[in-house]
Design a protein around this motif. Structure first.
Motif, PDB file in Angstrom:
ATOM      1  N   MET B  65       0.840  -1.209   0.000  1.00 33.46           N
ATOM      2  CA  MET B  65       0.000   0.000   0.000  1.00 33.46           C
ATOM      3  C   MET B  65       0.870   1.253   0.000  1.00 33.46           C
ATOM      4  SD  MET B  65      -2.986   1.034   2.695  1.00 33.46           S
ATOM      5  CE  MET B  65      -3.489   2.739   2.874  1.00 33.46           C
ATOM      6  N   LYS B 126       3.695  11.971   5.552  1.00 38.49           N
ATOM      7  CA  LYS B 126       3.371  11.765   6.968  1.00 38.49           C
ATOM      8  C   LYS B 126       1.891  11.422   7.159  1.00 38.49           C
ATOM      9  CE  LYS B 126       7.042  14.334   9.270  1.00 38.49           C
ATOM     10  NZ  LYS B 126       7.347  13.530  10.462  1.00 38.49           N
ATOM     11  N   LYS B 128      -0.371  10.164   4.709  1.00 40.05           N
ATOM     12  CA  LYS B 128      -1.038   9.158   3.867  1.00 40.05           C
ATOM     13  C   LYS B 128      -0.324   7.820   3.707  1.00 40.05           C
ATOM     14  CE  LYS B 128      -3.600  12.424   1.024  1.00 40.05           C
ATOM     15  NZ  LYS B 128      -3.738  13.022  -0.312  1.00 40.05           N
ATOM     16  N   VAL B 129       0.951   7.754   4.072  1.00 42.25           N
ATOM     17  CA  VAL B 129       1.674   6.508   3.791  1.00 42.25           C
ATOM     18  C   VAL B 129       1.704   5.620   5.048  1.00 42.25           C
ATOM     19  CG1 VAL B 129       3.820   5.504   2.959  1.00 42.25           C
ATOM     20  CG2 VAL B 129       3.094   7.734   2.099  1.00 42.25           C
ATOM     21  N   PRO B 130       1.247   4.359   4.898  1.00 41.08           N
ATOM     22  CA  PRO B 130       1.166   3.481   6.071  1.00 41.08           C
ATOM     23  C   PRO B 130       2.536   2.971   6.518  1.00 41.08           C
ATOM     24  CG  PRO B 130       0.406   2.309   4.126  1.00 41.08           C
ATOM     25  CD  PRO B 130       0.692   3.713   3.685  1.00 41.08           C
ATOM     26  N   ILE B 131       3.207   3.847   7.267  1.00 38.90           N
ATOM     27  CA  ILE B 131       4.506   3.517   7.859  1.00 38.90           C
ATOM     28  C   ILE B 131       4.318   3.603   9.370  1.00 38.90           C
ATOM     29  CG2 ILE B 131       6.908   4.286   8.142  1.00 38.90           C
ATOM     30  CD1 ILE B 131       6.667   5.545   5.321  1.00 38.90           C
TER      31      ILE B 131
END
Lengths: 79, 148
Positions: B65, B126, B128-131
């Motif tokens: 994702m 920061k 939107k990215v699934p980290i």
């Protein structure tokens, strides 16, 4: 009907695994049914920050289909 | 030449080295249509929480994702800003306090597009990215980082 459920970050830690296959015949094929099943099975509290992706897309609330990948995502912390 | 259609590998294992950043800057010296670069470097902070100090952040991600989100963010940035090129690198695995975990590098003919795009990219990454980041303390206990 089976779907793959994936857990990440703090949720994976709480659940004790990162992935499992669930049979929806006893849970129900509605997105909300699966969410409630997982929250209750693993005693996860949704404080409003939990996001759930279906096939890597957020915000979908449709009935689930065979082979869908459902991901439980805690708050993002990139950067 | 626009680089927006090339697939880009964002994630790398461990910290981003200062040498990689220097090499990346040097690689742009041949692109003489660029007049401005903007660089953002995210560094792991040794926060003190309840008397314990963060010694590292152990990053993980929903990689499939995340790659899609990075692609969408890149495409949106190319649409919004007049960029010559952009590069994004993010760490996975442990990154010690003081080391670099995020490197965003935007280039344009003029400074405004480069700086605005760089800021836009950092905020989008920061949000939107699934980290996910596990803050590991000196005594090996941990807590999970939340972006604010």
């Amino acid at each position: 009907m089976k779907v793959t459920v994936r857990y990440f970050g703090a949720i994976a830690e709480k659940v004790g695994k990162t992935e499992e296959e669930l049979d929806l015949s006893t849970i129900g094929s509605d997105f909300q049914d699966l969410k409630e099943h997982c929250l209750s099975t693993y005693q996860i509290t949704d404080d409003g920050t939990l996001q759930i992706a279906i096939n890597q897309e957020l915000g979908l609330k449709r009935p689930l289909k065979e082979g869908d990948e459902v991901a439980f995502l805690p708050p993002f912390a990139g950067g | 030449m626009s680089e927006k259609k090339k697939p880009k590998k964002v994630f790398q294992q461990g910290p981003i080295s200062p040498e990689k950043i220097a090499t990346s800057i040097a690689n742009h010296q041949s692109k003489t249509n660029i007049g401005a670069h903007s660089i953002f470097l995210g560094q792991v902070r040794a926060d003190e929480i309840d008397g314990k100090t963060v010694q590292a952040i152990d990053y993980s991600a929903y990689e499939e994702m995340a790659e899609k989100e990075f692609y969408n963010i890149r495409e949106a940035a190319f649409e919004k800003f007049d960029l010559t090129c952009m590069h994004i690198y993010h760490s996975l695995g442990p990154v010690k306090a003081g080391e670099i975990c995020l490197f965003v590098f935007t280039s344009s003919a003029n400074r405004k597009a480069a700086t605005d795009a760089c800021s836009y990219l950092v905020e989008e990454i920061k949000a939107k990215v699934p980290i996910f980041g596990k803050e590991v303390f000196e005594d090996e206990t941990h807590q999970w980082k939340v972006n604010i």
